[in-house]
Design an enzyme around this catalytic site. Sequence first.
Site, PDB file in Angstrom:
ATOM      1  N   SER A 211       0.699  -1.214  -0.008  1.00 51.45           N
ATOM      2  CA  SER A 211      -0.094  -0.137  -0.012  1.00 51.45           C
ATOM      3  C   SER A 211       0.848   1.242   0.138  1.00 51.45           C
ATOM      4  O   SER A 211       2.114   1.144   0.261  1.00 51.45           O
ATOM      5  CB  SER A 211      -0.886  -0.033   1.231  1.00 51.45           C
ATOM      6  OG  SER A 211       0.087   0.103   2.347  1.00 51.45           O
ATOM      7  N   LYS A 212       0.285   2.409  -0.009  1.00 52.07           N
ATOM      8  CA  LYS A 212       0.928   3.637  -0.135  1.00 52.07           C
ATOM      9  C   LYS A 212       1.826   3.712   1.175  1.00 52.07           C
ATOM     10  O   LYS A 212       2.893   4.331   1.187  1.00 52.07           O
ATOM     11  CB  LYS A 212       0.199   4.798  -0.238  1.00 52.07           C
ATOM     12  CG  LYS A 212      -0.601   4.982  -1.618  1.00 52.07           C
ATOM     13  CD  LYS A 212      -0.717   6.248  -2.349  1.00 52.07           C
ATOM     14  CE  LYS A 212       0.333   6.467  -3.115  1.00 52.07           C
ATOM     15  NZ  LYS A 212       0.373   7.877  -3.597  1.00 52.07           N
ATOM     16  N   ARG A 213       1.082   3.336   2.431  1.00 52.96           N
ATOM     17  CA  ARG A 213       1.704   3.510   3.720  1.00 52.96           C
ATOM     18  C   ARG A 213       2.958   2.458   3.616  1.00 52.96           C
ATOM     19  O   ARG A 213       3.861   2.570   4.329  1.00 52.96           O
ATOM     20  CB  ARG A 213       0.855   3.010   4.805  1.00 52.96           C
ATOM     21  CG  ARG A 213       1.117   3.559   5.985  1.00 52.96           C
ATOM     22  CD  ARG A 213      -0.171   3.571   6.878  1.00 52.96           C
ATOM     23  NE  ARG A 213      -0.876   2.259   6.904  1.00 52.96           N
ATOM     24  CZ  ARG A 213      -0.273   1.183   7.456  1.00 52.96           C
ATOM     25  NH1 ARG A 213       0.608   1.033   8.299  1.00 52.96           N
ATOM     26  NH2 ARG A 213      -1.098  -0.025   6.985  1.00 52.96           N
ATOM     27  N   GLY A 215       4.893   2.029   1.350  1.00 52.74           N
ATOM     28  CA  GLY A 215       6.216   2.399   0.184  1.00 52.74           C
ATOM     29  C   GLY A 215       5.724   2.415  -1.102  1.00 52.74           C
ATOM     30  O   GLY A 215       6.708   2.602  -1.754  1.00 52.74           O
ATOM     31  N   GLU A 221       5.313   9.736  -8.758  1.00 51.56           N
ATOM     32  CA  GLU A 221       6.150   9.948  -7.653  1.00 51.56           C
ATOM     33  C   GLU A 221       7.673   9.559  -7.702  1.00 51.56           C
ATOM     34  O   GLU A 221       8.546   9.780  -7.300  1.00 51.56           O
ATOM     35  CB  GLU A 221       5.576   9.716  -6.474  1.00 51.56           C
ATOM     36  CG  GLU A 221       4.208  10.532  -5.840  1.00 51.56           C
ATOM     37  CD  GLU A 221       3.310   9.557  -4.884  1.00 51.56           C
ATOM     38  OE1 GLU A 221       2.872  10.539  -4.178  1.00 51.56           O
ATOM     39  OE2 GLU A 221       3.000   8.614  -5.002  1.00 51.56           O
TER      40      GLU A 221
END
Length: 436
Positions: A211-213, A215, A221
């Site tokens: 997930s984004k959390r 990494g 980006e």
Amino acid sequence: MSSKVVTRFAPSPTGLLHVGNYRTALFSYLFALQNRGKFVLRIEDTDKARSKKEYEENILESLNWLGFKHDEFFRQSERADIHKSYIEKLIKSGHAYVSKETPKEEGDRAEVIRFKNPNKKVKFNDLIRGDIEFDTTELGDFVIAKSMTEPVFHLVVVVDDFEMGITHVIRGEDHISNTPRHILIQEAIGAPTPLYAHLPLILAPDRSKLSKRKGALAITEYREKGYLPETMINFMALLGWNPGTDQELFTMDELVKTFDLSKVQKSGAIFNEEKLGWVNKKYIEKMTAEEFREEAKSFLPENLREKSEKLLPLIKEKINKFSDIPELFNTELSFTKGVPDYAKESLKWRQEKDLVNTKEYLNLVLEKILALEDFSKESVKSALWPIAEEKGKGAVLWPMRYALSGRDQSPDPFILAEILGKDESIKRLKNALSKL
Ligand code: GLU
């Protein structure tokens, strides 16, 4: 293959897609290229509340940066008439019906369109996972549209794949449980079942869902951090696939030749950020000086952008990604901005007992440097090397390096001298001597 291969990438623009989604795009694109087929890009924006133009733009920008070229482009929201006609057809043929509902929550519909489930076993052969059998009874009469003009994902994906002649549906494993529904709808509208390849999930190093959390970033980006598109492609190709050899670096052309959908693994693929950095370093090494300069420019301190020529090879050696550059100027390359105030003891080579030799050698270095015409690192080195050999390398070069940089860690003193130039080098050596 007898009929032309058509693959598609069908992202929903409801958020920034992460690297896992683009891995799906890559595999679909590679498969189309390998088979001289077509690659369709279809923006699945039927969820009006969650779809946003900016996310669609981000998808297009990301694919463009990666260099993926689609042969056809569709936006599902522009195909409402087609979807509606299929709903009507399904109702007419008795495969679907308008169902009266008892709304449970606010916003629930009093009427939806449900698919009349024949309650049977469906079987398909997944190119990655093999034979899969599923009893659809447990799905009940599932919803295919919230109203005549609001079809849900299951219906539109099937209609569009059919209308667009998609032969291979390559998508994430999270869709595997949707496939039985899709096959039932295909049978009802008289569409052939495409071949399916469900790609393994991508996991964080702790094996939890990426997930984004954890990494995972959007492709843009990664671009902003200074990863190269070649890196991203190479790295994504290895998420769930490997060539069965030691080769780890692949250009797009090599991937087109080597990639094999049938060898994609079933188990989750681990996202390893260290590996990403390693791959990027490899592609940075391959860049020409010019390419490197172009890419590095915006990451350099503003005052050095025009006079960074000599620094660039040094930077190139040290970074994994371009966004590592600013930090270099706070550490090893901070000498370019000046020398911090330091205590004279710092000039002392660790094997000296006092500063007597330090002073003598620094004077010798200064003398040689004053006499130099050519101030290239080679020339500085050949002027000083005999002294260093005679008196001891550390004893001579440590004080020089410290005087020029004011730090324990910095490039070698000849490079420092070359980059600083004669005047600045003399100034810094004199400043050091003034402390002694
Ligand atoms: N729009 C779907 C998604 O973003 C993909 C559907 C598919 O590939 O079949 O998950």
